[in-house]
Write a protein that holds these residues in place. Structure first.
Motif, PDB file in Angstrom:
ATOM      1  N   ALA A   1      -4.408   2.342   3.806  1.00  0.00           N
ATOM      2  CA  ALA A   1      -3.243   1.738   3.379  1.00  0.00           C
ATOM      3  C   ALA A   1      -2.855   0.845   4.326  1.00  0.00           C
ATOM      4  O   ALA A   1      -2.355  -0.283   4.159  1.00  0.00           O
ATOM      5  CB  ALA A   1      -2.252   2.743   3.065  1.00  0.00           C
TER       6      ALA A   1
ATOM      7  N   TRP B   1      -5.690  -0.844  -7.070  1.00  0.00           N
ATOM      8  CA  TRP B   1      -4.828   0.326  -7.473  1.00  0.00           C
ATOM      9  C   TRP B   1      -4.396   0.043  -8.854  1.00  0.00           C
ATOM     10  O   TRP B   1      -3.842  -1.051  -9.222  1.00  0.00           O
ATOM     11  CB  TRP B   1      -3.620   0.227  -6.634  1.00  0.00           C
ATOM     12  CG  TRP B   1      -2.800   1.489  -6.547  1.00  0.00           C
ATOM     13  CD1 TRP B   1      -2.618   2.687  -5.948  1.00  0.00           C
ATOM     14  CD2 TRP B   1      -1.474   1.680  -7.504  1.00  0.00           C
ATOM     15  NE1 TRP B   1      -1.555   3.284  -6.397  1.00  0.00           N
ATOM     16  CE2 TRP B   1      -0.894   3.112  -7.278  1.00  0.00           C
ATOM     17  CE3 TRP B   1      -0.897   0.955  -8.469  1.00  0.00           C
ATOM     18  CZ2 TRP B   1       0.149   3.421  -7.857  1.00  0.00           C
ATOM     19  CZ3 TRP B   1       0.181   1.134  -9.297  1.00  0.00           C
ATOM     20  CH2 TRP B   1       0.689   2.561  -9.009  1.00  0.00           C
TER      21      TRP B   1
ATOM     22  N   ALA C   1       0.856  -1.334  -0.071  1.00  0.00           N
ATOM     23  CA  ALA C   1       0.082  -0.079  -0.050  1.00  0.00           C
ATOM     24  C   ALA C   1       0.996   1.361  -0.248  1.00  0.00           C
ATOM     25  O   ALA C   1       1.521   1.488   0.936  1.00  0.00           O
ATOM     26  CB  ALA C   1      -1.136  -0.021   1.195  1.00  0.00           C
TER      27      ALA C   1
END
Length: 797
Positions: A754, A720, A114
């Motif tokens: 994260a 992501w 992350a």
């Protein structure tokens, strides 16, 4: 065994080889070069007699040859009898230029990475098979280039990606020869390119979102005369604003490497890393409730100073300065005896500062009151300070091994010794009228009759010894490989805390752990391999907080955080069974199992204004799962890649909760899912490269994670994505393949949780095993996100 493209797997049987796009002489040189420095890795890859080599013609670029690795560089062919993944220059060269070695493994099976900024240059969190980054080794050129006490791999000291030839990840226990003894969860190995045999260089310039910019230059000496000596040196400068809130980061970095080669397999080298990094923390951690009520605004430190408030971004500063030297030496002593020696030195200086208000009257230094603090900047009896936490760490180490090959056997004997010295004396600098103290990197303002006001004054000394022996036997025309080995790691620590009235002035520990390993590998066909292994690993208690108590001026002489009594080392026994197929299509699959005792979970929080970190012993843990990688060699210039993992990790014990004056209560955590462990992770990649136009697409998925031991709070999964597009020109005058590249990071501007930086036993009130009520504490989170675009112009010369 020579494996060439999709047909060369039969080279050993037929005695023929072919290399696409190369003449026979060029192919011979390429194969010779690859065999001298293979892509593949294994428990004994450096000693292997029959290595599995991938050779393709590839294409030239300004930064080396590309388009030689399956999956667009995301799946290096492996032959180790264990789960291992890797990326090559094909993939590395197409990523954003300020990427780190850690961010480059984000798509590999079992990895949950992350980024807390779009480029992954600042702090980031990582788990591998559910085990956090303090259980992950990070080796650069074979040495642990990281803080070896708090065990945080730091992206800021990572070599520049232009200088990386490959980054590989071993999911699970480390190799016998690894100096990173704590690598229970996996190990990242970053390898630098060798200096070129011809003089030349490479230069790039990048500009993008958040005022980011980066300049890079590398010079190669080529072979100096006829000495066999080659050298390269590079320098980079990186700057950018934080993706949210005020503040910026600034990085200077140097990589340099020299090699002298002679004879057959003899070489000596010298590698230097130097870096200096300054930044303002991009934001504070927050609870789930903070996020729901305030969104991203809850993350920001204040951009302006308000007298009396310590929430000013200018007080949240970080400074890191580090340099390292490595001197690898390899000697062929004849009669199939080889000696490897690798001395190294690491100098690490870091400041992790934060804002804290302390009382003008009533502050304490340890257990002693300090009286009135005279300053004109007090507001309502409170003084805003920059709490300064400087850490200076020095490590001197030596790894060595000798191997002897006779017939089908290779016997290795190795040793590692490292001496570590660390000092960490906290202090407080008074903020001036504009919020900044007079000096935040050296002397502090507040002195007491007992010395410099501090929450801790730590001296940490550690000696590590390990000795190991392994034997590799090959049979059935090198199709069957058997390996057994044994390693003993011995650690001695002495830790002091020179604080007035400290309940524990001197502490420490000694640890000695036996670490046997065994593996079997069988190559069914030239394309197919199966393997089984059994490994062990351990991690000594992490962080200096395992041995000393933490105080704070606001705590009225009481301990803010006490060290756990008789903290024990974590120990893990692991098993894997795996299968690999190589060819036009490549497959790697593995099933794994861990049984762990004294599993250590890291946590961080603010207590009475003081930033403290701790390692929580949650007892036993059972972890089982599966992972899969799929890729394809370039087909009509396209190369796809897929990976995925499933992990089922549960606590084996109930968690004890302590309260002053109360009997120990146990929460029913046995059978609960381990924290920060996503059940599913997945990644997909698609690369295109025809030598002129190139690009790739990458997507990472990290599933839902629990953040309390009782599983009464969790955060959702996230996606992501990134896209690269680029164009290479032909040579222009002395410029070699000038190139234009655009990197789009975090398409869609996804904001996500994260990391659970501060895990807790329970977020809400829960009933203990004895029926009493245990109040809850909300976990703390760091956030990631931010879309970014960066463009790069580069060329060789």
């Amino acid at each position: 065994m020579l494996f060439v493209g999709t047909e060369g797997a039969w080279a050993k049987a037929t005695g023929k080889t072919s290399v696409t796009g190369q003449s026979s002489k060029t192919a011979s040189r390429a194969a010779s070069h690859q065999m001298a420095r293979p892509e593949t890795g294994g428990v004994n890859a450096s000693q292997s007699q029959a290595e599995h080599i991938s050779v393709t013609g590839g294409m030239s670029s300004a930064n080396g040859r590309i388009n030689t690795t399956p999956g667009g560089g995301m799946m290096i062919v492996q032959d180790a009898p264990k789960a291992r993944s890797g990326v090559s220059k094909d993939y590395i060269a197409k990523q954003a230029p300020m990427s780190s070695a850690q961010s480059l493994v984000a798509a590999m099976p079992g990895v949950a990475y992350a980024r807390t900024d779009p480029f992954g240059l600042s702090s980031a969190s990582m788990t591998i098979r559910g085990l956090d980054q303090t259980e992950i080794g990070y080796l650069v050129e074979g040495i642990p280039l990281m803080d070896s006490i708090y065990l945080q791999p730091d992206a800021r000291v990572s070599p520049d990606t232009e200088n990386l030839s490959s980054v590989q990840l071993s999911q699970g226990s480390p190799d016998m020869s690894s100096p990173a003894y704590w690598s229970v969860g996996g190990q990242i190995d970053a390898t630098l390119r060798d200096p070129s045999r011809k003089a030349g260089g490479y230069v790039s310039s990048s500009y993008g979102s958040w005022k980011s910019k980066r300049e890079f230059i590398r010079l190669d000496s080529g072979e100096i005369g006829h000495t066999g000596i080659r050298v390269f040196g590079s320098y980079s400068y990186t700057f950018g604003d934080n993706w949210f809130g005020p503040g910026s980061y600034d990085r200077h970095h140097v990589d340099a490497k020299a090699i002298k080669e002679w004879g057959h397999g003899n070489s000596v080298g010298l590698t230097l890393f130097w870096g200096q990094y300054q930044s303002y923390q991009s934001g504070t951690s927050l609870t789930l409730q903070d996020w729901r009520e305030h969104g991203t605004s809850a993350l920001y430190y204040s951009p302006t100073y308000t007298p009396g408030s310590a929430n000013f971004y200018g007080l949240q500063r970080q400074n890191l300065s580090t340099w390292s030297l490595i001197a690898p030496m390899k000697f062929n002593l004849g009669h199939q005896v080889k000696l490897n020696v690798r001395p190294y030195f690491i100098d690490w200086g870091a400041y992790h500062n934060y804002g804290e208000s302390i009382p003008q009257d009533g502050a304490y230094f340890g257990t002693e009151p300090v009286g009135h603090i005279n300053t004109p900047y007090a507001v309502n009896g409170s003084i805003v300070t920059e709490a300064i936490d400087p850490l200076f760490e020095h490590t001197l180490g030596l790894t060595s091994d000798v191997s002897w090959t006779r017939g089908h056997n290779t016997l290795r004997l190795g040793d590692m010794y490292a001496y570590l010295d660390m000092t960490e004396q906290m202090g407080f600098a008074i903020a001036g009228p504009h919020g900044f103290p007079a000096n935040a990197w050296g002397s502090t303002d507040i002195m007491t009759p007992y010395g410099q006001l501090s929450g801790w004054n730590i001296a940490f000394r550690q000696q590590t010894n390990s000795i190991w022996l392994d034997d590799t036997y090959r049979a059935l025309d090198d199709r069957l490989t058997l390996m057994v080995g044994f390693k003993e790691v011995m650690i001695s620590r002495v830790v002091t805390n020179d604080i007035p009235g400290a309940s524990t002035y001197k502490n420490g520990g000694s640890y000695a752990e036996p670490l046997p390993q065994a593996a079997i590998s069988y190559r069914i066909t030239p394309h197919d391999q199966i393997y089984v292994n059994g490994t062990t690993s351990f991690k000594a208690p992490g962080k200096s907080e395992a041995y000393i108590d933490i105080y704070d001026p606001n705590a009225k002489g009481l301990i803010v955080q006490g060290h756990p009594p008789n903290e024990r080392a974590e120990y893990a026994i692991g098993e894997e069974i795996g299968y690999r197929h190589t060819g036009l299509f490549n497959v790697s699959a593995a099933l794994f199992n861990y049984n762990m005792t004294n599993h250590q979970v890291g946590s961080q929080s603010y207590v009475d204004g003081t930033y403290v970190s701790a390692t929580i012993n949650v007892g036993g843990e059972t972890l089982r799962g599966a992972q899969l990688e799929l890729s394809m060699r370039p087909w009509h210039h396209f190369s796809p890649y897929l990976s995925g993992s499933y992990i089922h990790a549960t606590f084996d014990n109930n968690y004890p909760v302590y309260a002053a004056g109360q009997p120990t209560q146990y929460l029913p955590t046995a059978g609960k899912t381990a924290v920060n462990t996503p059940t599913f992770t997945a990644a997909a990649g698609l690369a295109y490269d025809d030598g002129t136009y190139f690009g790739n697409f990458n997507l990472n998925y990290v599933g839902r994670r629990y953040t309390t031991f009782m599983n009464d709070e969790s955060v959702p999964g996230y996606i992501w994505t990134s896209i690269t597009v680029g164009y290479r020109m032909h040579n222009v005058w002395r410029l070699k393949r000038p190139q234009l590249q655009l990197n789009f990071q975090n398409i869609g501007n996804n904001i996500y949780f994260a990391d659970a930086s501060g895990v807790t036993s329970n977020a809400h009130a829960q009933r203990s095993m004895s029926g009493t009520t245990v109040s809850g504490t909300a976990p703390q989170y760091t956030m990631g996100g931010g879309f970014a675009l960066i463009g790069t112009i580069s060329t060789g010369f």
